[in-house]
Design an enzyme around this catalytic site. Structure first.
Site, PDB file in Angstrom:
ATOM      1  N   LYS A 152       5.053  -7.260  -5.708  1.00 47.30           N
ATOM      2  CA  LYS A 152       5.218  -5.998  -4.972  1.00 47.30           C
ATOM      3  C   LYS A 152       4.591  -6.056  -3.582  1.00 47.30           C
ATOM      4  CE  LYS A 152       1.302  -3.528  -7.088  1.00 47.30           C
ATOM      5  NZ  LYS A 152       0.496  -3.249  -5.889  1.00 47.30           N
TER       6      LYS A 152
ATOM      7  N   ARG B 164       4.608   5.785  -2.235  1.00 47.74           N
ATOM      8  CA  ARG B 164       5.431   5.988  -3.448  1.00 47.74           C
ATOM      9  C   ARG B 164       4.663   6.829  -4.469  1.00 47.74           C
ATOM     10  NH1 ARG B 164       5.038   3.840  -8.393  1.00 47.74           N
ATOM     11  NH2 ARG B 164       3.464   2.373  -7.655  1.00 47.74           N
TER      12      ARG B 164
ATOM     13  N   ARG C  81      -8.194   2.597  -0.163  1.00 51.09           N
ATOM     14  CA  ARG C  81      -7.932   1.194   0.160  1.00 51.09           C
ATOM     15  C   ARG C  81      -9.012   0.308  -0.444  1.00 51.09           C
ATOM     16  NH1 ARG C  81      -5.552  -0.792   4.464  1.00 51.09           N
ATOM     17  NH2 ARG C  81      -5.757  -2.696   3.246  1.00 51.09           N
TER      18      ARG C  81
END
Length: 312
Positions: A84, A132, A150
Site C-alpha cells: 500500500k 481514506r 504520523r
C-alpha cells in the site's frame, strides 16, 4: 549466473521495526532456498518528515525513493515494501517482481479505554493521517474529531498511550506481524472500513532487467494475492490515486471469480461517499487490471473525481 543457482542478495529496507520484520521475513525465506542474503537499512524521506501529512509532502512514494536509488546504484538487489506504500506507477527501469501472500487486510481499532468505534463518546479524538480512513470514519461517526497521526507503528502507539488520542486506527497486518495483536480492540468489517489497495500484502521490487532475480523470487509469489491486489491497484491508478485521494479498494478471489469493491470520498467532505462493486472471472493479471479499470469508471460515473485526466 544461472537463475537456479544461489544468489548473493542485499535487501534494501527502511529501518522501522515493521519494515525490518518484513525484510527479515523475506531474508529467511530466501536463505531457506540457498541464497546468501544481507540487509541494507535506510532512512527514507517519509520516515524523516513527521510534522506534515504525506498527502502534503509528496505521498507514500517518499517511503520508496531512497530504496530505489540503492537498487539503481547496485548497493542493493531487492527492496521489500508494504504494497500500500508503493506508487501505482513504478519509475522506468523498475518492476514489481513478486507479491507475497496477504496478511489480514482489515483496519484495526486500537484504544486503551474503548472497545469499539461505537463505544467512543461524542467528540472523541481519533488519530489517523490516512485520508481514506478519515472519510470512512466520518461517514460512520460524523461527530468524532479526526486528528493527524504520523510516525512508525511504535510511535503511533506511544502517542495513543500518552493520551493524545482516545483511539487510533492502524492496519491489522502490521500489528499482527509484530506480535501486537493484543492491542487490537476490534477489527473493522470491510463493509464499514474498506481497506486501501494492497493493504496487508508485501511486494518485492527489483530492477526490471534482472531476470535472474525475477526467477529467484518467483517461488515466494502468491498468485491469488497478486491477482487481487493488481485489481485493487488498477482502480487507484485509473483514478490517479495517491495518498492525497481518499480512495479504498478491496478484492476477494473466490473460485476464480474476483469480487471487487471500491469507495471514493470527497477530500473536502462536501460530497457523499461513492461506492462501486463488480465481479468477474480473473485468471491473469490483465484480467485483474481490466476489472479494476471498470470499477474506476463506475466510481467516476457515480460522481467520483479522478486526480488527473484518465487515459485508460
Amino acid at each position: 549466473m544461472s537463475p537456479t543457482q544461489p544468489l548473493p542478495l542485499v535487501i534494501a529496507t527502511r529501518e522501522s521495526r515493521l519494515a525490518l520484520w518484513q525484510a527479515e521475513h523475506v531474508q529467511a525465506l530466501l536463505r531457506a532456498r540457498g541464497h546468501s542474503v544481507s540487509l541494507l537499512g535506510m532512512t527514507t524521506q517519509g520516515d524523516q518528515i513527521l510534522d506534515r501529512s504525506l498527502s502534503k509532502v509528496g505521498g507514500k512514494g517518499l517511503f520508496v525513493k531512497e530504496l530505489e536509488v540503492a537498487l539503481e546504484e547496485g548497493r542493493a538487489h531487492i527492496a521489500v515494501h508494504s504494497l500500500k506504500d508503493v506508487p501505482m506507477e513504478l519509475p522506468e527501469g523498475f518492476a514489481l517482481a513478486c507479491v507475497m501472500e496477504r496478511e489480514d487486510p482489515r483496519d484495526a481499532f486500537v484504544s486503551p479505554r474503548y472497545a469499539s468505534l461505537n463505544a467512543l463518546p461524542q467528540g472523541a479524538v481519533v488519530g489517523t493521517s490516512s485520508l481514506r480512513r478519515q472519510v470512512l470514519l466520518q461517514a460512520l461517526r460524523p461527530d468524532l474529531k479526526i486528528e493527524p497521526l504520523r510516525g512508525n507503528l511504535d510511535t503511533r502507539l506511544r502517542k495513543l498511550d500518552e493520551g493524545q488520542y482516545d483511539a487510533i486506527v492502524l492496519a491489522a497486518a502490521g500489528l499482527k506481524r509484530l506480535g501486537l495483536q493484543d492491542r487490537i480492540r476490534t477489527e473493522f468489517a470491510t463493509t464499514d472500513m474498506l481497506p486501501a489497495a494492497g493493504q496487508g500484502a508485501l511486494g518485492i521490487e527489483i530492477r526490471s532487467d534482472r531476470q535472474d532475480l525475477m526467477a529467484a523470487l518467483a517461488p515466494l509469489a502468491h498468485q491469488e494475492t497478486w491477482l487481487t491486489v493488481t485489481a485493487e491497484r488498477a482502480v487507484s491508478r485509473a483514478m490517479g490515486g495517491s495518498c492525497s485521494m481518499p480512495l479504498a479498494a478491496h478484492g476477494r478471489l473466490v473460485q476464480g471469480t474476483l469480487h471487487l469493491d471500491a469507495a471514493w470520498g470527497d477530500p473536502d467532505g462536501s460530497a457523499p461517499l461513492v461506492h462501486a462493486s463488480a465481479s468477474a472471472p480473473v485468471a491473469t493479471l490483465a484480467d485483474a487490471d481490466a476489472l479494476g479499470i471498470a470499477i474506476a469508471a463506475r466510481l467516476r460515473a457515480g460522481g467520483a473525481r479522478a486526480a488527473h485526466p484518465v487515459t485508460s
